[in-house]
Design a protein around this motif. Structure first.
Motif, short mmCIF file in Angstrom:
data_model
loop_
_atom_site.label_atom_id
_atom_site.label_comp_id
_atom_site.label_asym_id
_atom_site.label_seq_id
_atom_site.Cartn_x
_atom_site.Cartn_y
_atom_site.Cartn_z
N GLY A 112 0.83 -1.16 0.66
CA GLY A 112 -0.32 -0.14 -0.03
C GLY A 112 0.94 1.32 0.30
N ILE A 113 2.32 1.01 0.50
CA ILE A 113 2.97 2.41 0.38
C ILE A 113 4.05 2.34 -0.70
N ALA A 114 4.69 1.25 -0.94
CA ALA A 114 5.21 1.41 -2.17
C ALA A 114 5.82 0.11 -2.64
N ALA A 115 6.19 0.00 -3.85
CA ALA A 115 5.88 -1.97 -4.55
C ALA A 115 7.15 -1.43 -5.66
N GLU A 116 7.53 -0.99 -5.26
CA GLU A 116 9.00 -0.52 -6.69
C GLU A 116 9.67 0.08 -5.66
N VAL A 117 11.03 -0.59 -6.52
CA VAL A 117 12.56 -0.30 -5.91
C VAL A 117 12.71 0.65 -6.99
N ARG A 118 13.92 1.81 -7.60
CA ARG A 118 14.79 2.15 -8.23
C ARG A 118 15.84 2.33 -7.21
N VAL A 119 17.21 1.93 -7.87
CA VAL A 119 18.34 2.03 -7.27
C VAL A 119 19.25 2.30 -8.34
N VAL A 120 20.47 3.46 -7.87
CA VAL A 120 20.89 4.64 -8.39
C VAL A 120 22.10 4.47 -8.28
N THR A 121 23.16 5.38 -8.70
CA THR A 121 24.83 5.51 -7.48
C THR A 121 24.76 7.15 -8.18
N GLY A 124 30.15 0.86 -17.51
CA GLY A 124 29.34 0.98 -18.95
C GLY A 124 28.22 0.52 -19.61
N ILE A 125 27.85 -0.45 -18.61
CA ILE A 125 26.70 -1.34 -19.62
C ILE A 125 25.57 -0.65 -18.90
N ALA A 126 24.97 -0.54 -16.91
CA ALA A 126 23.95 -0.16 -16.66
C ALA A 126 24.86 0.04 -15.88
N ALA A 127 23.71 0.91 -14.96
CA ALA A 127 24.27 1.96 -13.76
C ALA A 127 22.74 2.01 -12.31
N GLU A 128 21.80 1.62 -13.26
CA GLU A 128 21.03 1.83 -12.34
C GLU A 128 19.97 0.03 -12.80
N VAL A 129 19.66 -0.01 -11.41
CA VAL A 129 18.88 -1.43 -11.37
C VAL A 129 17.10 -0.88 -10.77
N ARG A 130 15.90 -1.79 -11.86
CA ARG A 130 14.73 -0.86 -11.21
C ARG A 130 14.17 -2.50 -10.62
N VAL A 131 13.72 -2.27 -9.82
CA VAL A 131 12.72 -3.66 -8.93
C VAL A 131 10.87 -3.68 -9.25
N VAL A 132 10.61 -4.23 -10.08
CA VAL A 132 9.00 -4.19 -9.96
C VAL A 132 8.42 -5.50 -9.56
N THR A 133 7.42 -5.38 -9.35
CA THR A 133 6.78 -6.73 -8.85
C THR A 133 5.17 -7.51 -10.36
N GLY A 134 5.35 -8.48 -10.21
CA GLY A 134 4.01 -8.56 -11.54
C GLY A 134 2.76 -9.00 -10.56
N ARG A 135 2.59 -8.82 -9.16
CA ARG A 135 1.58 -8.63 -8.67
C ARG A 135 1.20 -7.50 -7.76
N SER A 136 2.14 -6.05 -8.11
CA SER A 136 1.74 -5.03 -7.82
C SER A 136 0.65 -4.54 -8.79
N ALA A 137 -0.26 -5.06 -9.75
CA ALA A 137 -1.65 -4.18 -10.19
C ALA A 137 -2.22 -4.32 -9.06
N GLY A 138 -2.44 -4.67 -8.43
CA GLY A 138 -4.30 -4.80 -7.83
C GLY A 138 -4.06 -4.02 -6.64
N CYS A 139 -2.64 -4.09 -6.38
CA CYS A 139 -2.32 -2.86 -5.26
C CYS A 139 -2.11 -1.55 -4.67
N PRO A 176 8.37 5.00 -6.82
CA PRO A 176 8.97 3.96 -6.11
C PRO A 176 10.23 4.60 -4.95
N THR A 177 10.08 2.99 -4.65
CA THR A 177 11.28 3.91 -3.25
C THR A 177 13.06 4.15 -3.98
N THR A 178 13.32 4.97 -3.96
CA THR A 178 14.68 4.49 -4.47
C THR A 178 15.86 5.02 -3.62
N VAL A 179 16.40 4.32 -4.57
CA VAL A 179 18.26 4.01 -2.91
C VAL A 179 19.31 4.75 -4.02
#
Lengths: 238, 238
Positions: A126-135, B126-141, B146-149
């Motif tokens: 209900g608050i956050a379902a995704e995370v983004r990771v950066v540097t 040189g290829i990827a400096a960021e990551v995004r994390v999602v869930t296939g089940r978040s649609a209903g909620c 997103p939380t950013t780290v």
């Protein structure tokens, strides 16, 4: 005569993995980062060669690992996890290029553990379902789009594909589905974003989906990993 | 009489943390998820009460943990990491509400470990400096942004702030900086996106930045955690 790239965890020495600790206790050579807990360095055998990498550049470090790995059981102890801003991929590729066997032993990344220690969950219903990771240091280094990791995405792969395409990912972006990862039942399907839903139809949960150019590193990295990953199914669309 | 929310890691039993294994070996009660490695369940003492949560809904599970936690040393063993799609925050809040002490022991999330087992690093120079994390089940909620780290973001906090504001984060989004996380030197500054760069000026690296509404859970969760986190500096702008 293997180099183990071992994640030491986020700082607390109790957060190393059981396997990582076992490898430190059995190594001939320990090469460790500055920020690794001293309690873990002290777990190396008394007659082991212990090398702090302070001041050693990445190129020189890669060469050092190659040289030592030819004749020794080397533990390369890295803060956090070797494959999350750990430059473990670079060290692994250097080892592959010189035919030195290696193994990656994941660690607890700071990513979730450090927020947890401060009372902060990364996701919460209900608050956050995704995370983004950066540097904060990526600015100077040209890179492509982010790597996307999908939890619990196997059943909804067509929707995941459509969403990523709509967001601008190219249909030929490399994509992998890893089912039962890190267990003897692990199965891997490598494909591209356009075809991954069809190609992974035979897999069963739990599975993790990875989309991004890093997936293309798999073939180069696996050349040096004779162990578990070699037993995995590899239906490569590329 | 404490409930430990322990991450069991991604599947391979060797990837539990040393501390997590120690806690399993000393518990009175073990409540475990279905996907946790049986080798880890078998590490519980012979006279421990072992409960598989198969078929137990989250509400009932929360109540069970509260009841057991009043009189026992309980290990709640969860796949991966408790705070990455683990619903650990919900269990922790239920414990806080009933004044049952708890501790979070992070685990190796599948996030990087499962791709690693398939030869895939999440980030690579040189290829990827960021990551995004999602869930296939978040649609209903329904959830917020997103939380950013941010790794290695302490020196570039003003740039990080400007970037997130430009991307649409509200200036009053809760933000935290955690320096030396999980160690005795841990320091935490809680603020909001607009002010975090100024408020965290006194901290030293290494530090992790967390931006998102999950940061606001900290005060509620810390009420139940008397340990390390309580010793942290808490300069709360809210």
């Amino acid at each position: 005569v293997t180099v183990r790239l071992v994640g030491a965890g986020p700082g607390d020495p109790g957060l190393i993995t059981a396997r990582g600790l076992e490898l430190i206790r059995g190594c001939d050579v320990l090469v460790h980062d500055r920020l690794v807990a001293p309690e873990l360095v002290a777990e190396a055998p008394g007659d082991a060669l212990v090398i702090a990498r302070d001041g050693t550049g990445q190129e020189a470090l890669n060469r050092l690992l190659v040289e030592l790995g030819r004749d020794h059981e080397v533990v390369r102890l890295k803060g956090g996890d070797p494959f999350v801003y750990g430059r473990g991929g670079e060290e692994a590729l250097a080892l592959v290029a010189e035919d030195v066997p290696f193994e990656v032993v994941p660690g607890v990344s700071s990513l979730a553990a450090v927020p947890a220690a401060a009372g902060i969950p990364l996701t919460h219903r209900g608050i956050a379902a995704e995370v983004r990771v950066v540097t904060g240091r990526s600015a100077g280094c040209e890179t492509g789009p982010p790597t996307t990791v999908v939890f619990m995405g196997l059943e909804s792969l067509p929707e995941v594909r459509d969403r990523l395409l709509a967001e601008g990912y190219s249909p030929d972006t490399p994509a992998a589905v890893v089912a039962h990862g890190t267990t003897p039942d692990q199965e891997v399907v490598v494909s591209d974003l356009a075809s991954v839903a069809e190609d992974a139809a035979g897999l069963s949960a739990p599975a993790l989906v990875v989309v991004g150019e890093v997936v293309a590193l798999r073939e180069r990295l696996l050349a040096g990993q004779p162990a578990a990953a070699g037993a995995a199914r590899h239906s490569c669309a590329a």
